[in-house]
Design a protein around this motif. Structure first.
Motif, mmCIF file in Angstrom:
data_model
loop_
_atom_site.group_PDB
_atom_site.id
_atom_site.type_symbol
_atom_site.label_atom_id
_atom_site.label_comp_id
_atom_site.label_asym_id
_atom_site.label_seq_id
_atom_site.Cartn_x
_atom_site.Cartn_y
_atom_site.Cartn_z
ATOM 1 N N ASN A 21 -24.147 -76.227 19.803
ATOM 2 C CA ASN A 21 -25.306 -75.363 19.634
ATOM 3 C C ASN A 21 -25.014 -73.884 19.837
ATOM 4 O OD1 ASN A 21 -24.825 -75.470 22.358
ATOM 5 N ND2 ASN A 21 -26.818 -76.308 22.927
ATOM 6 N N VAL A 22 -23.750 -73.521 19.956
ATOM 7 C CA VAL A 22 -23.388 -72.121 20.202
ATOM 8 C C VAL A 22 -22.470 -71.637 19.088
ATOM 9 C CG1 VAL A 22 -22.193 -70.532 21.759
ATOM 10 C CG2 VAL A 22 -23.628 -72.363 22.699
ATOM 11 N N GLY A 23 -22.747 -70.462 18.569
ATOM 12 C CA GLY A 23 -21.936 -69.890 17.506
ATOM 13 C C GLY A 23 -20.726 -69.141 18.041
ATOM 14 N N TRP A 24 -19.873 -68.766 17.096
ATOM 15 C CA TRP A 24 -18.709 -67.941 17.421
ATOM 16 C C TRP A 24 -19.161 -66.482 17.418
ATOM 17 C CZ3 TRP A 24 -15.907 -63.916 15.497
ATOM 18 C CH2 TRP A 24 -14.579 -63.772 15.927
ATOM 19 N N PRO A 25 -18.714 -65.639 18.361
ATOM 20 C CA PRO A 25 -17.641 -65.837 19.352
ATOM 21 C C PRO A 25 -18.121 -66.253 20.735
ATOM 22 C CG PRO A 25 -18.189 -63.523 19.248
ATOM 23 C CD PRO A 25 -19.112 -64.208 18.255
ATOM 24 N N LEU A 26 -19.438 -66.533 20.898
ATOM 25 C CA LEU A 26 -19.931 -66.870 22.233
ATOM 26 C C LEU A 26 -19.329 -68.173 22.756
ATOM 27 C CD1 LEU A 26 -23.709 -65.882 22.044
ATOM 28 C CD2 LEU A 26 -21.884 -64.740 23.311
ATOM 29 N N CYS A 27 -18.844 -69.034 21.846
ATOM 30 C CA CYS A 27 -18.200 -70.267 22.299
ATOM 31 C C CYS A 27 -16.812 -70.005 22.868
ATOM 32 C CB CYS A 27 -18.119 -71.267 21.154
ATOM 33 S SG CYS A 27 -17.070 -70.734 19.773
ATOM 34 N N GLY A 28 -16.174 -68.894 22.445
ATOM 35 C CA GLY A 28 -14.820 -68.569 22.890
ATOM 36 C C GLY A 28 -13.756 -69.221 22.033
ATOM 37 N N HIS B 259 -10.496 -64.407 21.529
ATOM 38 C CA HIS B 259 -11.718 -63.874 20.939
ATOM 39 C C HIS B 259 -12.893 -64.420 21.748
ATOM 40 C CE1 HIS B 259 -9.549 -62.765 17.160
ATOM 41 N NE2 HIS B 259 -8.840 -63.852 17.459
ATOM 42 N N TRP B 260 -13.854 -63.562 22.078
ATOM 43 C CA TRP B 260 -14.996 -64.045 22.845
ATOM 44 C C TRP B 260 -16.175 -63.082 22.713
ATOM 45 C CZ3 TRP B 260 -11.165 -61.091 24.853
ATOM 46 C CH2 TRP B 260 -11.513 -60.062 25.732
ATOM 47 N N GLY B 261 -17.347 -63.617 23.017
ATOM 48 C CA GLY B 261 -18.546 -62.814 23.175
ATOM 49 C C GLY B 261 -18.928 -62.799 24.638
ATOM 50 N N LYS C 9 -17.037 -64.536 30.670
ATOM 51 C CA LYS C 9 -16.281 -64.954 29.488
ATOM 52 C C LYS C 9 -16.425 -66.458 29.281
ATOM 53 C CE LYS C 9 -13.063 -61.173 30.371
ATOM 54 N NZ LYS C 9 -11.769 -60.795 30.951
ATOM 55 N N PRO C 10 -16.432 -66.908 28.029
ATOM 56 C CA PRO C 10 -16.709 -68.323 27.747
ATOM 57 C C PRO C 10 -15.471 -69.216 27.869
ATOM 58 C CG PRO C 10 -16.495 -67.136 25.699
ATOM 59 C CD PRO C 10 -16.347 -66.114 26.795
ATOM 60 N N PHE C 11 -14.680 -68.980 28.912
ATOM 61 C CA PHE C 11 -13.462 -69.756 29.116
ATOM 62 C C PHE C 11 -13.490 -70.499 30.445
ATOM 63 C CE2 PHE C 11 -12.101 -66.043 26.467
ATOM 64 C CZ PHE C 11 -11.994 -66.758 25.276
ATOM 65 N N ASN C 12 -14.697 -70.852 30.886
ATOM 66 C CA ASN C 12 -14.853 -71.651 32.099
ATOM 67 C C ASN C 12 -15.681 -72.898 31.822
ATOM 68 O OD1 ASN C 12 -13.540 -69.882 34.180
ATOM 69 N ND2 ASN C 12 -15.050 -68.446 33.385
ATOM 70 N N HIS C 13 -15.706 -73.302 30.568
ATOM 71 C CA HIS C 13 -16.330 -74.562 30.193
ATOM 72 C C HIS C 13 -15.387 -75.296 29.249
ATOM 73 C CE1 HIS C 13 -18.243 -71.886 26.912
ATOM 74 N NE2 HIS C 13 -17.294 -72.579 26.337
#
Length: 369
Positions: free
Chosen positions: A247-254, A274-276, A329-333
């Motif tokens: 349910n999350v688009g790029w770049p918020l998904c990381g 790449h991230w949002g 940052k979206p790198f903890n899921h």
């Protein structure tokens, strides 16, 4: 990662509450604390061995927060968000105190206890692997062929290929996976392209660990092989991780590019992030590159080590880039691994007229935690 909302669940015990101002109306109210034990799940309720936790605190009328772990010093945080790693080996119960301060200096505080597991045996447990010892199609219990492009038209980055699930484009023999890019007219859903290839997504999502991929890369101009990850909440997953994802688009998904090779430089590889921003949704990217000799004729190990503090990428244990992780940052899921060859596009570049085919060969994929 398991999240415990202290205001709702009684998993953590509130021990004390006090005020630093006789006028209770000037002190913050409704202190809410969410403590996440990194890597916690049904099999590992006390975490993944990193000893890491993340805390988010909020309160009405608060302008800053402070935290104390055990008998340590008080640590300030304006946002109310903080990460902490406990260093004591084994599973231990830790006390945490949280303060919320108003502009006048009045405060409320609450204390909690949480069990956290810590081990110095980093990345010791193999949690996912494919040694590619079968013959024929890749194991469909481990890999998903992603063939549907965004908007059912074309892939990102002006790429020129259609991805297929045909054995012509991805197959296993002699102990390795071959992903083959082919020059051929191929139509999908009313769209005809001049090239085909394959994009394999691992059916395994995880938070933190070490990925190792031993591979030979392509050598033809215009080809763009990649080893990378996307957040499992990405809307490109095809929903095979469950209804709670996708349910999350790029770049918020990381996106973590462990290895990319451009179509015009076959003597080096790129590692990029790449991230949002999770607070502002502003897009950012950064990364580096490294020289790799004989990337098409010899196997090299492309790897990543990932925790709540940093993400490091390597080629043959030579550091390519170290990225500083953080709560914004979206790198903890959970993320999942992808393997593919794109043709042309932003990093593929011009494809020579005499191109016929090329192969990205993978000896093994291993993920450790």
């Amino acid at each position: 990662m398991s999240i415990f909302n202290i205001s709702i669940l009684s998993l953590l015990l509130a021990i004390s509450c006090s005020s630093g101002d006789s006028d209770s109306n000037s002190a913050p109210t409704n202190l809410n604390v969410v403590i996440s034990v990194v890597g916690s799940n049904d099999n590992n309720p006390n975490g993944d061995g990193s000893g890491a936790i993340q805390i988010m605190a909020s309160a009405t009328n608060a302008i800053r927060y402070a935290f104390r772990f055990g008998t340590g010093d008080q640590i300030d945080s304006e946002s109310g968000n903080i990460e902490h790693t406990f260093l004591q080996d084994g599973t231990n119960n830790h006390n945490i105190t949280v303060w919320a301060y108003s502009e006048s200096g009045a405060f409320v505080n609450e204390s909690y206890s949480v069990d956290v597991y810590r081990s110095d045996e980093a990345f010791a447990k193999l949690v996912f692997s494919d040694e590619f010892e079968n013959e024929g199609r890749p194991d469909d219990q481990k890999w998903h062929h992603q063939v549907i492009p965004p908007n059912n038209g074309s892939w990102h980055n002006d790429e020129l290929q259609h991805y297929t699930d045909r054995e012509e484009n991805s197959y296993v023999n002699n102990g390795t996976l071959k992903i083959k890019a082919i020059k051929e007219q191929y139509s999908y859903n009313g769209s005809t392209k001049e090239y085909t290839s394959a994009r394999l997504n691992a059916k395994f999502a995880f938070t933190y660990g070490r990925i190792e991929v031993r591979a030979k890369l392509t050598n033809t101009a215009g080809t763009w092989p990649a080893i990378w990850t996307l957040g499992a909440n990405s809307n490109e997953t095809g929903n095979y991780f469950g209804d709670q994802y996708g349910n999350v688009g790029w770049p918020l998904c990381g996106e973590i590019d462990i290895m990319e090779q451009t179509g015009w430089d076959k003597n080096s590889t790129i590692s990029h992030f790449h991230w949002g921003d999770l607070n502002t949704e502003v897009y950012s990217d950064e990364g580096g590159e490294i020289a790799v000799e004989n990337a098409d004729s010899e196997f090299h190990v492309y790897s990543m080590e990932w925790d709540s503090k940093s993400i490091k990428t390597y080629v043959d244990d030579n550091l390519v880039y170290e990225f500083q992780n953080g709560t914004n940052k979206p790198f903890n899921h959970e993320h999942y691994l992808l393997l593919n060859i794109a043709i042309g596009g932003n990093l593929g570049g011009d494809v020579p007229a005499n191109f016929t085919e090329d192969i990205f060969e993978i000896d093994y994929v291993r993920i450790y935690q």
